[in-house]
Structures are given as structure tokens and as C-alpha cells.
Design a protein around this motif. Structure first.
Motif, mmCIF file in Angstrom:
data_model
loop_
_atom_site.group_PDB
_atom_site.id
_atom_site.type_symbol
_atom_site.label_atom_id
_atom_site.label_comp_id
_atom_site.label_asym_id
_atom_site.label_seq_id
_atom_site.Cartn_x
_atom_site.Cartn_y
_atom_site.Cartn_z
ATOM 1 N N SER A 48 0.858 -1.183 -0.036
ATOM 2 C CA SER A 48 0.184 0.139 0.061
ATOM 3 C C SER A 48 0.803 1.349 0.012
ATOM 4 O O SER A 48 0.463 2.268 -0.311
ATOM 5 N N THR A 49 2.024 1.242 0.563
ATOM 6 C CA THR A 49 3.114 2.550 0.469
ATOM 7 C C THR A 49 3.561 2.598 -0.929
ATOM 8 O O THR A 49 4.187 3.707 -1.417
ATOM 9 N N TYR A 50 3.328 1.420 -1.808
ATOM 10 C CA TYR A 50 3.828 1.863 -3.175
ATOM 11 C C TYR A 50 2.857 1.766 -4.154
ATOM 12 O O TYR A 50 3.033 2.683 -5.334
ATOM 13 N N PHE A 51 1.747 0.834 -4.112
ATOM 14 C CA PHE A 51 0.699 0.924 -4.994
ATOM 15 C C PHE A 51 -0.578 1.289 -4.494
ATOM 16 O O PHE A 51 -0.677 1.626 -3.272
ATOM 17 N N ASN A 52 -1.798 1.484 -5.293
ATOM 18 C CA ASN A 52 -3.011 1.805 -4.706
ATOM 19 C C ASN A 52 -3.515 0.513 -4.499
ATOM 20 O O ASN A 52 -4.001 0.066 -5.486
ATOM 21 N N VAL A 53 -3.755 0.088 -3.458
ATOM 22 C CA VAL A 53 -4.297 -1.339 -3.168
ATOM 23 C C VAL A 53 -5.515 -1.401 -3.107
ATOM 24 O O VAL A 53 -6.217 -0.510 -2.179
ATOM 25 N N ILE A 54 -6.555 -2.245 -3.565
ATOM 26 C CA ILE A 54 -8.038 -2.485 -3.251
ATOM 27 C C ILE A 54 -7.662 -3.680 -2.611
ATOM 28 O O ILE A 54 -7.556 -4.790 -3.236
ATOM 29 N N CYS A 55 -8.157 -3.773 -1.408
ATOM 30 C CA CYS A 55 -7.984 -5.163 -0.691
ATOM 31 C C CYS A 55 -9.608 -5.742 -0.662
ATOM 32 O O CYS A 55 -10.479 -4.975 -0.177
ATOM 33 N N VAL A 56 -9.672 -7.001 -1.185
ATOM 34 C CA VAL A 56 -10.909 -7.489 -1.328
ATOM 35 C C VAL A 56 -11.163 -8.535 -0.367
ATOM 36 O O VAL A 56 -10.252 -9.589 -0.411
ATOM 37 N N LEU A 57 -11.851 -8.490 0.595
ATOM 38 C CA LEU A 57 -12.281 -9.386 1.666
ATOM 39 C C LEU A 57 -13.301 -10.306 1.098
ATOM 40 O O LEU A 57 -14.335 -10.169 0.818
ATOM 41 N N SER A 58 -12.736 -11.658 1.049
ATOM 42 C CA SER A 58 -13.765 -12.821 0.574
ATOM 43 C C SER A 58 -14.348 -13.241 1.667
ATOM 44 O O SER A 58 -13.826 -13.977 2.656
ATOM 45 N N VAL A 59 -15.798 -13.010 1.682
ATOM 46 C CA VAL A 59 -16.477 -13.392 2.969
ATOM 47 C C VAL A 59 -17.719 -14.503 2.243
ATOM 48 O O VAL A 59 -18.107 -14.498 1.499
ATOM 49 N N SER A 60 -18.208 -14.711 3.670
ATOM 50 C CA SER A 60 -19.465 -16.134 3.139
ATOM 51 C C SER A 60 -20.608 -15.174 2.859
ATOM 52 O O SER A 60 -20.733 -14.111 3.084
ATOM 53 N N ALA A 61 -21.439 -15.891 2.053
ATOM 54 C CA ALA A 61 -22.520 -15.293 1.568
ATOM 55 C C ALA A 61 -23.605 -14.760 2.683
ATOM 56 O O ALA A 61 -24.400 -14.179 2.538
ATOM 57 N N ASP A 62 -23.355 -15.277 4.039
ATOM 58 C CA ASP A 62 -24.197 -14.806 5.280
ATOM 59 C C ASP A 62 -23.518 -13.818 5.921
ATOM 60 O O ASP A 62 -23.822 -13.435 7.046
ATOM 61 N N ALA A 63 -22.545 -13.135 5.434
ATOM 62 C CA ALA A 63 -21.806 -12.131 6.275
ATOM 63 C C ALA A 63 -22.675 -10.865 6.139
ATOM 64 O O ALA A 63 -23.108 -10.621 5.387
ATOM 65 N N THR A 64 -22.817 -10.243 7.495
ATOM 66 C CA THR A 64 -23.555 -9.034 7.691
ATOM 67 C C THR A 64 -22.482 -7.884 7.569
ATOM 68 O O THR A 64 -21.193 -7.982 7.522
ATOM 69 N N GLU A 65 -23.078 -6.767 7.483
ATOM 70 C CA GLU A 65 -22.258 -5.447 7.210
ATOM 71 C C GLU A 65 -21.269 -5.376 8.724
ATOM 72 O O GLU A 65 -20.189 -4.900 8.675
ATOM 73 N N ASP A 66 -21.822 -5.892 10.013
ATOM 74 C CA ASP A 66 -21.073 -5.761 11.254
ATOM 75 C C ASP A 66 -19.962 -6.642 10.947
ATOM 76 O O ASP A 66 -18.974 -6.408 11.270
ATOM 77 N N ASP A 67 -20.295 -7.846 10.446
ATOM 78 C CA ASP A 67 -19.307 -8.754 10.321
ATOM 79 C C ASP A 67 -18.113 -8.444 9.395
ATOM 80 O O ASP A 67 -16.977 -8.552 9.719
ATOM 81 N N ILE A 68 -18.362 -7.583 8.391
ATOM 82 C CA ILE A 68 -17.447 -7.113 7.410
ATOM 83 C C ILE A 68 -16.710 -5.977 8.280
ATOM 84 O O ILE A 68 -15.503 -5.775 7.893
ATOM 85 N N GLU A 69 -17.274 -5.072 8.974
ATOM 86 C CA GLU A 69 -16.703 -3.904 9.826
ATOM 87 C C GLU A 69 -15.716 -4.659 10.737
ATOM 88 O O GLU A 69 -14.574 -3.959 10.945
#
Length: 191
Positions: A48-69
């Protein structure tokens, strides 16, 4: 030109490919079970200090917004095995944090499926390369001209059988756990 062996002429060697330009877009996909790994935070910090990193968290289908936070907080070092004791672990937490200034919150997103990760990368357009734990991503995104590096164990998860561990160097006790997928990611980046 390289020197030829006995009886063969010297052949010109192709110059090595230049490294990607500073500030280009890079997508890193991370399985939800690996977000608490301190080595992963270090890898993301450096990228991230060299590139513009987009981090994609692979979550389960039942993940809520709270889980992602919660996963986002763990990724930054506010959880996922880090102790919150104020005296003993302040220095350890400072060394493992992934600050918002380095990886802004709007660059951490979640996807519930491989198709979601593919759609995200395609919508971004100008992506220098993608780091993903799923080998099928290489085939799927390769059709559209994206460079994909796989670091997983082949089953769609960054975790494999068993855990690697780090030593603190003082008394030999295990202090961190490194997900096997992260170890493969670090090895892939060192190639």
C-alpha cells in the motif's frame, strides 16, 4: 549480449521487465479467515505504500455489514489475535497496525463470491495485477487480459493444513500465527 558456450555465438538477452509503476492499481483478495495475520498486515502495508491497493475480503454469503466491519478492524490490527492489554502489547500493536493513511477505508471492500471479485476487478479497469487465493481467478480474469498471481492452496481458501508460526526471538515462545496462504503470498511476492 551473453557470452556463448564453446562453438555457439553470443545471443542477446531480453532486458528484464520493468517493475510496475508507483501508484498503479493492485487488487489483493484475502480470505476472511486470514485477516488477523500480522504478516499479512506487513505485506499489505508495504504494497500500500507503493501501489493503490484495493483489498477484497472474501466473505461468506451470510456475512453481515457488522461482520465485514469486524473483519476490517481485525485487518488493521484491532483484533484477530492482537491483545488489547494497554501495558504489554502497545509496542506490539504499533508494529502490526495498518493505518488508514496507508490503506484508506474506501479501499477495503467485501465480496461474497468469485463472480463478485471478478466483477469488481473488471469494473476497476486499469489494474496492474491481482493477487488472489483462487486459481480459477487466473483463468477467469486472464480471458480479459488481467495479470493474476495465485497464492492459495487450490481450494479457494488462503488457509491450508496446519499453521506456520513466528517466534519473538526472546524466549522462543510463539507470538504470532501466520496463515499458510499468507506465507505463500509472501513467497510469491519475493519471486
Amino acid at each position: 549480449a551473453t557470452a556463448g558456450t564453446a562453438g555457439t555465438p553470443a545471443t542477446p538477452s531480453a532486458p528484464p521487465a520493468p517493475p510496475p509503476s508507483r501508484g498503479t492499481n493492485v487488487v489483493v483478495s484475502i480470505p476472511s479467515e486470514d485477516v488477523g495475520c500480522p504478516q499479512l498486515r506487513r505485506i499489505l502495508y508495504l504494497l500500500s505504500t507503493y501501489f493503490n491497493v484495493i483489498c477484497v475480503l472474501s466473505v461468506s454469503a451470510d456475512a453481515t455489514e457488522d461482520d465485514i466491519e469486524t473483519l476490517s478492524i481485525q485487518l488493521r490490527g484491532g483484533g484477530g489475535g492482537d491483545s488489547n492489554d494497554s501495558n504489554d502489547s502497545n509496542e506490539q500493536q504499533q508494529n502490526s497496525l495498518l493505518p488508514v493513511a496507508v490503506l484508506p477505508a474506501h479501499r477495503i471492500v467485501a465480496a461474497q463470491s468469485r463472480m463478485g471479485r471478478i466483477a469488481l476487478v473488471r469494473q476497476l479497469g486499469r489494474v496492474e495485477f491481482v493477487l488472489d487465493q483462487d486459481p480459477e481467478m487466473k483463468e477467469e480474469l486472464g480471458r480479459f487480459g488481467f495479470q493474476v498471481y495465485c497464492y492459495g492452496d487450490g481450494n479457494g481458501s488462503g488457509s491450508g493444513n496446519g499453521n506456520g508460526s513466528g517466534k519473538d526471538g526472546k524466549d522462543g515462545n510463539d507470538t504470532t500465527t501466520t496463515a499458510p496462504g499468507v506465507s505463500r503470498l509472501a513467497a510469491k511476492l519475493m519471486d
